[in-house]
Design a protein around this motif. Structure first.
Motif, mmCIF file in Angstrom:
data_model
loop_
_atom_site.group_PDB
_atom_site.id
_atom_site.type_symbol
_atom_site.label_atom_id
_atom_site.label_comp_id
_atom_site.label_asym_id
_atom_site.label_seq_id
_atom_site.Cartn_x
_atom_site.Cartn_y
_atom_site.Cartn_z
ATOM 1 N N TRP A 75 41.646 41.723 34.481
ATOM 2 C CA TRP A 75 42.485 42.488 35.416
ATOM 3 C C TRP A 75 43.950 42.191 35.084
ATOM 4 N N VAL A 76 44.664 43.163 34.569
ATOM 5 C CA VAL A 76 46.097 42.985 34.306
ATOM 6 C C VAL A 76 46.847 43.063 35.629
ATOM 7 N N ALA A 77 47.609 42.008 35.939
ATOM 8 C CA ALA A 77 48.322 41.945 37.228
ATOM 9 C C ALA A 77 49.657 41.246 37.024
ATOM 10 N N HIS A 78 50.631 41.670 37.828
ATOM 11 C CA HIS A 78 51.953 41.017 37.786
ATOM 12 C C HIS A 78 52.224 40.237 39.061
ATOM 13 N N ASP A 79 51.643 40.696 40.151
ATOM 14 C CA ASP A 79 51.967 40.151 41.466
ATOM 15 C C ASP A 79 51.295 38.774 41.633
ATOM 16 N N ARG A 80 52.115 37.736 41.755
ATOM 17 C CA ARG A 80 51.567 36.380 41.822
ATOM 18 C C ARG A 80 50.669 36.189 43.035
ATOM 19 N N ALA A 81 51.035 36.844 44.140
ATOM 20 C CA ALA A 81 50.222 36.697 45.348
ATOM 21 C C ALA A 81 48.851 37.336 45.121
ATOM 22 N N GLN A 82 48.834 38.488 44.450
ATOM 23 C CA GLN A 82 47.546 39.121 44.158
ATOM 24 C C GLN A 82 46.723 38.251 43.216
ATOM 25 N N ILE A 83 47.358 37.703 42.212
ATOM 26 C CA ILE A 83 46.642 36.840 41.264
ATOM 27 C C ILE A 83 46.025 35.653 42.021
ATOM 28 N N ALA A 84 46.800 35.067 42.933
ATOM 29 C CA ALA A 84 46.296 33.921 43.711
ATOM 30 C C ALA A 84 45.086 34.324 44.556
ATOM 31 N N ARG A 85 45.101 35.562 45.063
ATOM 32 C CA ARG A 85 43.979 35.997 45.916
ATOM 33 C C ARG A 85 42.714 36.294 45.115
ATOM 34 N N VAL A 86 42.858 36.929 43.936
ATOM 35 C CA VAL A 86 41.663 37.479 43.291
ATOM 36 C C VAL A 86 41.150 36.664 42.097
ATOM 37 N N ALA A 87 42.032 35.867 41.463
ATOM 38 C CA ALA A 87 41.672 35.354 40.133
ATOM 39 C C ALA A 87 40.851 34.066 40.165
ATOM 40 N N SER A 88 39.864 34.007 39.258
ATOM 41 C CA SER A 88 39.202 32.739 38.949
ATOM 42 C C SER A 88 39.942 32.065 37.799
#
Ligand SMILES: Nc1ncnc2c1ncn2[C@@H]1O[C@H](COP(=O)(O)OP(=O)(O)OP(=O)(O)O)[C@@H](O)[C@H]1O
Length: 204
Positions: A175-188
């Motif tokens: 998942w390409v993402a820039h938003d750090r908050a989104q990365i913190a929520r979704v990423a393993s």
């Protein structure tokens, strides 16, 4: 159909990137970030077998190089930043009519299936492109900034729906993402492109 196999990149090289090794387990999300032009989209295209590259991509025991591209891409589903539409009406792009509940989560009604593609806004195209990709029941998802064009409330709803779907189906997802908050929520896992390589960061 669920997925129980990991996605693995072994020594993948494309453009300025080389020797990329990573593994994403079933149902896990690996976020990929990096500066504009650093090669995120091209790496997704390599994993989808849309561009020639070095190294190998594995889905469980299946090697990308041993399979025709269109067969690979039926399992390893890329949702590009700009989705492609080729028929006149929205509904013509769905092999199976999406459930009303699914359309509703993404902010649509069944009537949407009758809409002309030409009237869709960028964000509507993005949400419907996601629904189409997910409806095809792939075994891996490759998402290029899937919530980039959405307002905060819609983005949160779409993100939650996607994460739930990815976990319940067991799809390894890049998942390409820039938003750090989104990365913190979704990423393993969180990998950032640093020069020719990836560096692994703490997701949160
Ligand atoms: N087919 C191609 N052949 C050669 N170079 C390419 C090709 N496609 C893209 N590039 C170049 O490769 C680099 C990486 O492009 P890519 O689209 O992967 O960037 P990105 O990290 O996704 O950027 P952004 O965040 O702006 O979308 C860019 O310099 C781009 O111009």
């Amino acid at each position: 159909m669920g997925s129980t196999e990991p996605l693995r990149l072994a020594g993948v090289g494309i453009g300025a990137l080389s020797e990329i090794d990573l593994e994403i387990a079933p149902g896990e999300i690996g976020c990929l970030s990096g500066a504009s032009g650093s090669g995120k989209s091209r790496l997704l295209r390599a994993v989808a077998d849309l561009e020639p590259h070095d190294g190998e991509v594995w889905l469980g025991e299946q090697a990308q190089s041993q399979m025709p591209g269109h067969v690979w891409r039926r399992q390893v589903m890329l949702l590009p930043a700009e989705s492609h539409w080729w028929e006149d009406r929205v509904g013509e792009h769905f092999a199976k009519r999406p459930a009303e509940s699914e359309l509703a989560v993404l902010g649509f009604t069944p009537d949407t299936l009758e809409w002309q593609v030409s009237r869709l806004s960028t964000g509507e195209k993005q949400r419907l492109g996601l629904l189409r990709a997910v409806s095809l029941e792939p075994r891996v998802l490759l998402l290029d900034e899937p919530t980039a064009n959405l307002d905060d409330a819609t983005s949160a709803r779409v993100e939650a729906w996607l994460v739930d779907r990815i976990r319940s189906r067991g799809w390894p997802t890049l998942w390409v993402a820039h938003d750090r908050a989104q990365i913190a929520r979704v990423a393993s896992h969180h990998w950032r492109i640093a020069g020719a390589r990836l560096e692994e960061l703490e997701p949160a």
